[in-house]
Design an enzyme around this catalytic site. Sequence first.
Site, PDB file in Angstrom:
ATOM      1  CB  SER A 316     125.989 -34.908-168.077  1.00  0.00           C
ATOM      2  OG  SER A 316     127.251 -34.977-167.591  1.00  0.00           O
ATOM      3  CG  ASP A 404     129.181 -28.870-171.862  1.00  0.00           C
ATOM      4  OD1 ASP A 404     130.170 -28.670-170.850  1.00  0.00           O
ATOM      5  OD2 ASP A 404     128.508 -29.814-172.111  1.00  0.00           O
ATOM      6  CG  HIS A 436     127.670 -29.948-168.607  1.00  0.00           C
ATOM      7  ND1 HIS A 436     127.821 -30.541-169.507  1.00  0.00           N
ATOM      8  CD2 HIS A 436     127.493 -30.498-167.375  1.00  0.00           C
ATOM      9  CE1 HIS A 436     127.584 -31.881-169.171  1.00  0.00           C
ATOM     10  NE2 HIS A 436     127.595 -31.873-167.870  1.00  0.00           N
TER      11      HIS A 436
END
Length: 477
Positions: A316, A404, A436
């Site tokens: 991320s 995600d 995610h």
Amino acid sequence: MCTSFWMKLTYLLYLIFWVCLCQEVLGSGGGSAWAPRLSPDGRQLAFLWVLAGSTHRQCAELRLIEMESKVEKVIVDIVNQPADAFAFPGLFAFSLTYRCWASDSRRLLCHTAWRSKQVLVVLDTETGVVNRLTTGGSWRLLDVDAKDLVIAASSSPNTPWTLSVGFLPARGTEGSMTWLSLDAAQPFAEIEWMVIPLQPPPAEDNQAYPGIKYEAILLAPSPSAMQKFPLVVYPHGGPHSVFSTEWMTFPAMLCLVRCVVLLVNYRGSCGFGQDSISSLLGNIGTQDVLDVQRAVEAACQRDDVDVRNVFLFGGSHGGFLGCHMIGQFPEQFRACVFRNPVIDLPSLAVVSDIPDWASVESGQEYDGTRALSEELLIAMRSKSPIVHASKIVTPTLLLVGQEDRRVPCSQAKALYRLLLARGTPARMVWYPEDNHSLAKVDVEADSFLNIILWFGKHLLQPPLWSHVLEPPPPPRT
Ligand SMILES: *[C@@H]1O[C@H](CO)[C@@H](O)[C@H](O)[C@H]1NC(C)=O
């Protein structure tokens, strides 16, 4: 018929309950309120509160409504900058346990990020005083029962979670709380760890928020016996989250396969006061990148780090930072692994389930009523790691969750195509059923093996330390 009657009645009672409850809007003053918890005597409702329209995670207020008078007050205020390394850095609690009140209906317990630790605190709702209940390791509150029996879990980077119980002492004597551990986990002797304090030099200080320090957690194989190990640099995601000194599977396993692991809580992490959070807005891609780089340079001073074998790992916003690192410092890393990385803010902003994120992190207010302005798009692009793409030479493994919605897989794909076009070694592992967090058990296991294989494949052989241990091969004739 009978069932249907009771169902209707239940539904009606439910509606009446909600109509009564919803007459009061929690949290005045343009904020976002959550985790309401009623005191055992039913007189006070405590809840967490943050200013809306900024980052998702930030320093929270603890507020209270007197149920009778409906008066609302702030019990624990925002802390902008803690006075020193020991001072309360503000409340960074992201929920309250379902039962968190003490039986006196005056004190309330929670765990909160306190620099690179999670600690249990007891909050006095009459005085606003915050007292720490724990010192060593990191702690998570699980439950507080009607007789003040506190159930909590604790761990550290080399010791898995242990369940502990204890009775909350009377007000004013909380420091004497003793814990009974129910399943004492054994520490791994092969892992040692420490917290490294870090500070930018004056030239790299944030002018609007000067003097903010940060930290990194380092795990090292033990005993090291004059050996040198590969270094894995791991900045967290968020960017407003934090690594705590608790048991973390990937860092521990990386250390058990004889890597030094550097977990960086760059400025903007939770647990260091609100100014640290604010300092990063508009400065992503520079301030956080330099903070990580400074931590890498500090770790590379260690005798047990093989500076030729430095790797990167992150997901991320951690992948965003990793991608910036291989673009801005192309010669520094042997290989990297990114999980669902943020690559390009303008394209992320229009597909993510948190469309405000890219605006706020770029230092702008989010306005959902209009399209992104050209200036904002340009600002977002200038902060994106993809602008450094032409400098990337580091072999890159991408771990991608097809489901995600936070950072949709189009981001990782964009980087993957770019790397292939440039002839940079790249591989993409696609998990069709994960999202995610890539946290499904089989996905976690598969990712870990792929990480180790990728690092192993790109390890400079032999590592420096093998010269120390083994005689060099005889010269060829
Ligand atoms: C993501 O997947 C995990 C399992 O790995 C699941 O528990 C979670 O609810 C999913 N989150 C979303 C937002 O779909």
